[in-house]
Design an enzyme around this catalytic site. Structure first.
Site, PDB file in Angstrom:
ATOM      1  CG  PHE A  93     -34.335  -9.505  33.531  1.00  0.00           C
ATOM      2  CD1 PHE A  93     -33.192  -8.652  34.498  1.00  0.00           C
ATOM      3  CD2 PHE A  93     -34.851  -9.194  33.359  1.00  0.00           C
ATOM      4  CE1 PHE A  93     -33.943  -7.390  34.585  1.00  0.00           C
ATOM      5  CE2 PHE A  93     -36.531  -7.906  33.816  1.00  0.00           C
ATOM      6  CZ  PHE A  93     -35.603  -7.311  34.288  1.00  0.00           C
ATOM      7  CG  HIS A 110     -28.826   1.958  28.547  1.00  0.00           C
ATOM      8  ND1 HIS A 110     -29.880   1.586  29.089  1.00  0.00           N
ATOM      9  CD2 HIS A 110     -28.191   3.699  29.178  1.00  0.00           C
ATOM     10  CE1 HIS A 110     -30.046   2.562  29.832  1.00  0.00           C
ATOM     11  NE2 HIS A 110     -30.105   3.696  29.781  1.00  0.00           N
ATOM     12  CG  ASP A 146     -29.097   0.095  32.344  1.00  0.00           C
ATOM     13  OD1 ASP A 146     -28.858  -0.822  31.619  1.00  0.00           O
ATOM     14  OD2 ASP A 146     -30.597   0.745  32.121  1.00  0.00           O
ATOM     15  CD1 TRP A 573     -25.491  38.736   2.760  1.00  0.00           C
ATOM     16  CD2 TRP A 573     -25.720  41.586   1.962  1.00  0.00           C
ATOM     17  NE1 TRP A 573     -24.315  39.450   3.289  1.00  0.00           N
ATOM     18  CE2 TRP A 573     -24.362  41.156   2.488  1.00  0.00           C
ATOM     19  CE3 TRP A 573     -25.780  42.479   1.581  1.00  0.00           C
ATOM     20  CZ2 TRP A 573     -23.250  41.634   2.572  1.00  0.00           C
ATOM     21  CZ3 TRP A 573     -24.904  43.458   1.616  1.00  0.00           C
ATOM     22  CH2 TRP A 573     -23.888  43.020   2.669  1.00  0.00           C
ATOM     23  CD  GLN A 600     -27.619  32.441   8.490  1.00  0.00           C
ATOM     24  OE1 GLN A 600     -26.767  31.714   8.211  1.00  0.00           O
ATOM     25  NE2 GLN A 600     -28.661  31.604   9.632  1.00  0.00           N
ATOM     26  N   GLY A 630     -24.995  29.325   5.064  1.00  0.00           N
ATOM     27  CA  GLY A 630     -24.445  29.007   4.024  1.00  0.00           C
ATOM     28  C   GLY A 630     -23.595  27.733   3.694  1.00  0.00           C
ATOM     29  CG  LEU A 632     -25.723  23.147   7.636  1.00  0.00           C
ATOM     30  CD1 LEU A 632     -25.604  21.264   8.049  1.00  0.00           C
ATOM     31  CD2 LEU A 632     -27.637  22.716   8.603  1.00  0.00           C
ATOM     32  CB  SER A 651     -17.184  36.647  -0.628  1.00  0.00           C
ATOM     33  OG  SER A 651     -17.400  35.148  -0.281  1.00  0.00           O
ATOM     34  CB  CYS A 706     -21.377  42.654  -7.588  1.00  0.00           C
ATOM     35  SG  CYS A 706     -23.078  43.167  -8.900  1.00  0.00           S
ATOM     36  CG  PHE A 805     -20.602  44.727  -0.647  1.00  0.00           C
ATOM     37  CD1 PHE A 805     -20.447  44.367  -2.002  1.00  0.00           C
ATOM     38  CD2 PHE A 805     -21.422  44.371  -0.003  1.00  0.00           C
ATOM     39  CE1 PHE A 805     -21.120  43.551  -3.459  1.00  0.00           C
ATOM     40  CE2 PHE A 805     -22.829  43.318  -1.238  1.00  0.00           C
ATOM     41  CZ  PHE A 805     -22.892  43.199  -2.161  1.00  0.00           C
TER      42      PHE A 805
END
Length: 901
Positions: A93, A110, A146, A573, A600, A630, A632, A651, A706, A805
């Protein structure tokens, strides 16, 4: 920022030390550091840094006595002449005489988004109350708790399994340091705001101590989880088990069926816990489950919760001379940290001797610098707190004796296709199935009916780093070869019906096609490349080269092919397992390790493959599988400095982005990208065969192929008959459940793709093409689309230039005998993956095959790929090859060695 200030730092800890170092580096003058007295003979890190720099350091045990400022302390403070007080982390304090004394007052860090969670345990309460956002505030100190005006705030997302340590280490610590420095700069330049805190939403919670951290059991599972993680690691949530308080660490929500385990009575819990192979399962009052990984007893000993009932006493190891030296090196590291302890005995307890969590990090980093092969985690220290136990644990890890013999897998199990399929759903990293670091999951959907198959772990950036580190370690120290690849191929064949069933429900592939092609060719691919493992140097991959023939010639040059290192593989996929096999088999045969990101929407066969690879005996870290985003996971793999090669199928726009990202460390890249493959059908062909093969070229695997024939050029004289025969055959096709053996045409892979195909067909109609058949969604559950035929397609139209596709046949006429004209039209595309020609005139066929600008040309056939034949495209369809010997070159580097003799 131009202006600099005279600062007093009031506080403690490594956080305070880092703020101190950064402020000095920015040119501000630290006129005094006010911190806590030494504890057990150890100075606080802030004090150590300041004393090293010669900055005045004051160690006051308190600033007030009986509620009043201690005048000697205040006078000492005022003597330094600070213009601003900076309180990065302070447990004392501080009197208002000190707070208000400098010209600019005082600022405080804080760890919450004020006005929420005022008080000393703000991070704990952020988690206990299940907040979705965490963050910190830097505010101007006033005489409230605070409550002062806000200078700046930062926030971050809270992951479902984040602990106090996670939030602190990931965000509150690194970003808080930057923000403290930024706040001082703003004050120095007169730009710092003072925003009054609103009272709406304000909360204050008391300090969380061990005595009030007992678990209250009459709560939902989510609340139990939040309570446990909100106290992990300090002060630790606990419950009475038997006659002692046991502290719970490492909790996560468990969304699965109740696992098998041994019951454990817990005081106050309405239902016993279950000690399972993965940890202790506890139950909320809503019947849902929480998994607890570790337990700590009153004597400080921590164990994996799965070992609670284990009575095995481990025999002490006899150390080798090298291991004895390591033990003494570690003893010296302990002594450097526990400077208050005269001698580090075997019985010395790390924590009871004064160490804290920050010393755990320091100790492990120092050990890592000396013994990089010894991989220790924070939890290892908590589980072996006495020196002798710690050494035994470290030696076992170094010897590899800590490895679990049993592969622990949580499955989602379903009875389908007259069998039970067991599907792993977690990330596979370093030989183990684990949840994502942040606990995130996503649902993978059955395209046949839109139902959820499983909630799959969604890998985070931290998981990518772990997987790459594991792959790098395995590359440098692991061993594998053709024997393991043959064994893996055998296991895939043994599980082919299960793999095909998983592939079918996850991707929509018709089961019979999944069994023959998706799985069958995957097995063939692994067997083919397993045979290359001991032949790479014997082939033309390595060569002896004559050089400089001037005499005397005593030189010899030869080349050697070497593996590249850690490879990132990103697959699409449409053929989830087969695309995995095409790339990973060559990668492994060349001697590399890999981190693979499945699409994914289709992760399940890749994760089943991971299980089979472990059962085949591949060392930990050689194969790692990361389901997830994808944008990330794929992006981070492309940029990662320890990844040396990226193999991608997908792609063209994504391929271009990968090339940009790979430039960060000039990774080797191979790309198999989009296509708009032309199929030319001449009037002198065998028409019925051309119809059959042409339909296969378009509708094979629902058009999600493809190399699908994206555009058919049919000679004018047979055009109408060809179209009529195609429509007749389409009407015979059975559309339905992909697990039904009589089904010809299954659902499109996912809802967004179906919607894209329907839009594609709408565009074709709007531009003036004739929709002869289909173009609509089938009226039944799931993502089914009618096989579609367009005619009268002109070269400028969108559907003539871009691939669908999907099951869309795009037909254009060409004039009788106009070979050069149709070639010109076929090549007027930026894609160059595959092409085909149907004619009985073999000379014409070979001439056209030479002129077509594609990586593969089919003559009087289509879709005929083989594991020994190289596969890949030209132009914007990518570069590099899958399959065949050429695929090995994508995963090897050439070294030239010259010897003088």
């Amino acid at each position: 920022y131009q202006n600099k200030l005279k600062l007093a730092l009031i506080g403690q800890s490594i956080f305070g030390q880092e703020v101190y170092n950064k402020l000095r580096k920015e040119g501000h003058k630290i006129v005094g550091v006010f911190t806590v007295p030494d504890k057990n003979g150890q100075a606080d890190p802030l004090a150590l840094a300041a004393e090293k720099d010669g900055t005045p350091v004051f160690k006051f045990p308190r600033w007030r006595a009986k509620g009043k400022p201690i005048q000697e302390v205040v006078a000492a403070y005022k003597s330094v002449g600070a213009e601003l007080n900076v309180l990065p982390f302070c447990t004392q304090f501080i009197p208002m005489d000190v707070i208000d004394c400098p010209k600019h007052g005082s600022i405080i860090y804080h760890p919450s988004i004020l006005p929420r969670h005022r008080g000393a345990s703000a991070i704990n309460w952020t988690l206990i109350q299940g907040d979705k956002k965490a963050g910190f505030t830097i505010f101007w100190a006033d005489d409230g708790l605070d409550t002062g005006p806000i200078l700046l705030q930062r926030e971050c997302d809270v992951g479902p399994n984040d602990t106090v340590d996670d939030l602190y280490n990931r965000f509150l610590f690194p970003e808080g340091i930057k923000a403290m420095v930024e706040a001082v700069h703003l004050i120095a330049d007169g730009k710092a705001p003072r925003i009054p805190q609103p009272e709406e939403g304000a909360t204050y919670e008391g300090i969380q101590k061990k005595e009030n951290a007992e678990i209250s059991w009459d709560q939902p599972a989510a609340a139990l989880h939040n309570w446990i993680r909100g106290h992990d690691k300090v002060p630790g949530a606990w419950a009475m088990i038997g006659d002692q308080a046991v502290t719970f660490y490492g909790s996560s929500l468990l969304d699965a069926s109740v696992p098998a385990g041994q019951e454990l009575a817990i005081k106050g819990a309405s239902r016993p816990g279950l000690v399972t192979k993965n940890g202790l399962v506890i139950f909320g009052n809503d019947g849902k489950m929480v998994l607890v990984r570790n337990l700590q007893f009153e004597d400080g000993k921590m164990i994996p919760a799965s070992k609670y009932f284990s009575t095995d006493e481990t025999t002490a190891l006899e150390l080798t001379e090298e291991e004895k030296k390591m033990a003494e090196d570690i003893r010296a590291i302990w002594k450097g940290i526990l400077s208050n302890v005269a001698v580090i005995e075997d019985s010395t307890d790390f924590f009871k001797s004064g160490a804290s969590s920050m010393h755990v990090v320091r100790m492990l980093e120092e050990i890592k610098q000396k013994y990089s092969g010894l991989q220790l985690q924070n939890e290892d220290v908590y589980m072996a707190t006495k020196f002798a136990d710690f050494i035994q644990m470290a030696v076992r890890k170094l010897r590899g004796e800590d490895k679990e013999e049993e592969l622990v897998i949580d499955y989602v199990s379903k009875h389908l296709n007259n069998m039970t399929v067991n599907m792993p759903y977690q990330c596979f990293i370093n030989g183990q199935f684990i949840s994502a670091d942040d606990g995130k999951t996503y649902d993978t959907i059955n395209p046949a009916d839109g139902s959820v198959i499983a909630s799959v772990s969604s890998a985070s950036l931290a998981d990518v780093d772990k997987a790459v580190a594991a792959a790098k370690e395995a590359f440098e120290n692991g061993e594998w070869g053709g024997r393991l690849m043959y064994r893996l191929a055998d296991l895939m064949e043994e599980h082919q019906e299960e793999l095909a069933t998983i592939e079918s429900i996850d991707s929509g592939a018709v089961y019979t096609l999944a069994l023959k092609t998706h799985v069958g060719m995957s097995v063939q691919t692994f067997r083919y490349f397993a045979g290359w493992c001991d032949k790479i140097q014997a082939s033309e991959c390595g060569a002896t080269i004559p050089i400089n023939q001037a005499r005397p010639n005593h030189n010899l040059t030869f080349t050697k092919k070497e593996p590249i290192g850690v490879c990132a593989i990103v697959i699409p996929w449409n053929y989830p397992l087969m695309m995995l096999a095409w790339k990973s088999a060559a990668c492994l045969a060349a001697g590399n390790t890999l981190v693979l990101k499945p699409a994914q929407v289709t992760p399940l066969t890749s994760l089943k493959f991971a299980e089979l690879s472990a059962r085949a005996g591949f060392p930990k870290g050689v194969i790692n599988i990361l389901p997830g985003s994808g944008g990330l996971v794929g992006q981070h793999l492309s940029e990662h400095p320890d990844v040396r090669k990226v193999g991608f199928t997908g792609s063209t726009p994504t391929g271009k982005q990968i090339m940009k990202s790979a430039a960060t460390n000039l990774k080797k890249v191979s790309l198999e990208l989009g296509g708009k493959s032309p199929l030319i059908i001449f009037s002198d062909c065998e028409l019925d065969r051309a119809v059959k093969m042409g339909m296969g070229a378009v509708y094979f695997n629902k058009g999600e192929n493809c190399i699908a024939a994206g555009r058919l050029f049919v000679e004018e004289s047979i055009h109408d008959e060809f179209v009529r025969k195609v429509v007749e055959e389409i009407k015979k096709m059975k559309i339905g459940d992909p697990l039904d053996r009589s089904t010809d045409h299954g659902p499109q892979n996912h809802k967004a793709h179906l919607e894209k195909l329907l839009q594609y067909c709408e565009t074709g109609v709007k531009e003036g093409a004739t929709l002869v058949y289909g173009g609509r969604q089938v009226r039944r559950p799931g993502f089914f689309m009618e096989p579609t035929v367009f005619t009268d397609v002109e070269d400028h139209m969108y559907i003539a230039q871009e691939e669908s596709f999907g099951p869309v046949m795009v037909i254009s006429k060409f004039k009788n005998g106009d070979v050069e004209g149709v070639l010109r039209r076929a090549n007027t595309t930026e894609y160059g993956l595959a092409s085909g020609v149907f004619t009985k005139d073999i000379s014409k066929a070979l001439y056209i095959s030479e002129k077509l600008e594609t990586g593969t040309v089919f003559i009087n056939t289509y879709n005929k790929t083989d594991v020994a034949a190289p596969f890949g495209g030209f132009k914007q369809s990518g570069f590099g090859k899958d399959l065949g010997e050429e695929a090995l070159h994508e995963y090897l580097r050439t070294k030239a060695i010259t010897v003088e003799y």
